[in-house]
Design a protein around this motif. Sequence first.
Motif, mmCIF file in Angstrom:
data_model
loop_
_atom_site.group_PDB
_atom_site.id
_atom_site.type_symbol
_atom_site.label_atom_id
_atom_site.label_comp_id
_atom_site.label_asym_id
_atom_site.label_seq_id
_atom_site.Cartn_x
_atom_site.Cartn_y
_atom_site.Cartn_z
ATOM 1 N N ARG A 40 0.833 -1.207 0.000
ATOM 2 C CA ARG A 40 0.000 0.000 0.000
ATOM 3 C C ARG A 40 0.869 1.260 0.000
ATOM 4 O O ARG A 40 0.488 2.290 -0.517
ATOM 5 N N ASP A 41 2.089 1.129 0.573
ATOM 6 C CA ASP A 41 2.994 2.287 0.610
ATOM 7 C C ASP A 41 3.883 2.370 -0.632
ATOM 8 O O ASP A 41 4.849 3.139 -0.663
ATOM 9 N N GLY A 42 3.647 1.477 -1.610
ATOM 10 C CA GLY A 42 4.372 1.581 -2.881
ATOM 11 C C GLY A 42 5.622 0.726 -2.998
ATOM 12 O O GLY A 42 6.435 0.949 -3.911
ATOM 13 N N ALA A 43 5.819 -0.252 -2.123
ATOM 14 C CA ALA A 43 7.008 -1.128 -2.244
ATOM 15 C C ALA A 43 6.981 -1.825 -3.610
ATOM 16 O O ALA A 43 5.908 -2.110 -4.146
ATOM 17 N N PRO A 44 8.174 -2.090 -4.165
ATOM 18 C CA PRO A 44 8.223 -2.641 -5.524
ATOM 19 C C PRO A 44 8.064 -4.159 -5.579
ATOM 20 O O PRO A 44 8.190 -4.850 -4.558
ATOM 21 N N HIS A 45 7.852 -4.665 -6.771
ATOM 22 C CA HIS A 45 7.847 -6.108 -7.037
ATOM 23 C C HIS A 45 9.144 -6.722 -6.490
ATOM 24 O O HIS A 45 10.228 -6.181 -6.697
ATOM 25 N N GLY A 46 9.023 -7.795 -5.771
ATOM 26 C CA GLY A 46 10.209 -8.490 -5.262
ATOM 27 C C GLY A 46 10.575 -8.140 -3.837
ATOM 28 O O GLY A 46 11.434 -8.793 -3.240
ATOM 29 N N ALA A 47 9.925 -7.107 -3.267
ATOM 30 C CA ALA A 47 10.266 -6.727 -1.883
ATOM 31 C C ALA A 47 10.002 -7.920 -0.956
ATOM 32 O O ALA A 47 9.039 -8.673 -1.140
ATOM 33 N N LEU A 48 10.889 -8.071 0.043
ATOM 34 C CA LEU A 48 10.842 -9.279 0.879
ATOM 35 C C LEU A 48 10.904 -8.910 2.357
ATOM 36 O O LEU A 48 11.717 -8.075 2.763
#
Length: 264
Positions: A40-48
Amino acid sequence: MSPDLVGLADVLLAKTRLGRPLRLLRETGSTNDDAKEGARDGAPHGALWVAETQTSGRGRQGRTWVSPAGENLLFSVLLRIPCPARRVPPLALVCGLAVRDAVAACLPDPSRVLVKWPNDVVVRHGEGWRKIAGILVESAVVGTKVEYIVVGIGLNVHTRVFPEGLEATSVALETERPVSRADLLGDVLERLDHDLEHAAHRGLGLMHGRLVAHDALRGRAVDVEGALGTGAGIDLDGRLLVESGGRVVPVASGEVSLRRAPRA
Ligand code: BTN
């Protein structure tokens, strides 16, 4: 951070596009909740998000997921794959295969590690099995399109004693070989990176043969929430096929248990 997670960032960098950015947490509520908040805060694809322990770890159907601090893998990865919503449920099986293959690579007899529809990885023990990993896939859908997907995985690595009555096992209980959580997580993510995007866009076709080969329920007498039958495979939409009275019925969701043989 326990020693066998030190170096995780380097392992991930060498093996996969997933895992960046990486958040390593000593304790959290639920890594799935962290990932959803991140999304929801805009983290990108792949964030872990990886945690040593969780205070509100969740499984399917409102169950809890409890794991002692520093022993196992508890992680959630955020995927931004714009795919149709109908492609999401089968992804738990794709994740199951990735975990299955990574665990099998550590064990002396890889054939004992199986995917149990819809979201478990189990190790065969005699006529039954013990659960080694559980998968919780959650998503946000806008209209017919998926905005993001969170894949949460709990994988038992070092725990040797489980609460009584829990049919569970761990990598440590299944092999003498020492296993590092960083390497195992790197292996799982590498496999996820390879298969998930393809399955989200094109379906299970490419992985279907592997699923069939490692299907824990195939040929077993099963009880799917009161409906009795025999596991007859998994279809291309990820539904469990149950044969009963000469008919094969696809089941889209539900809880499956093995049917015990009636007493003679
Ligand atoms: C199940 O067996 O029903 C699924 C269990 C999934 C547990 C993992 S642990 C990491 C992630 N965070 C959670 O709260 N749940 C998943």
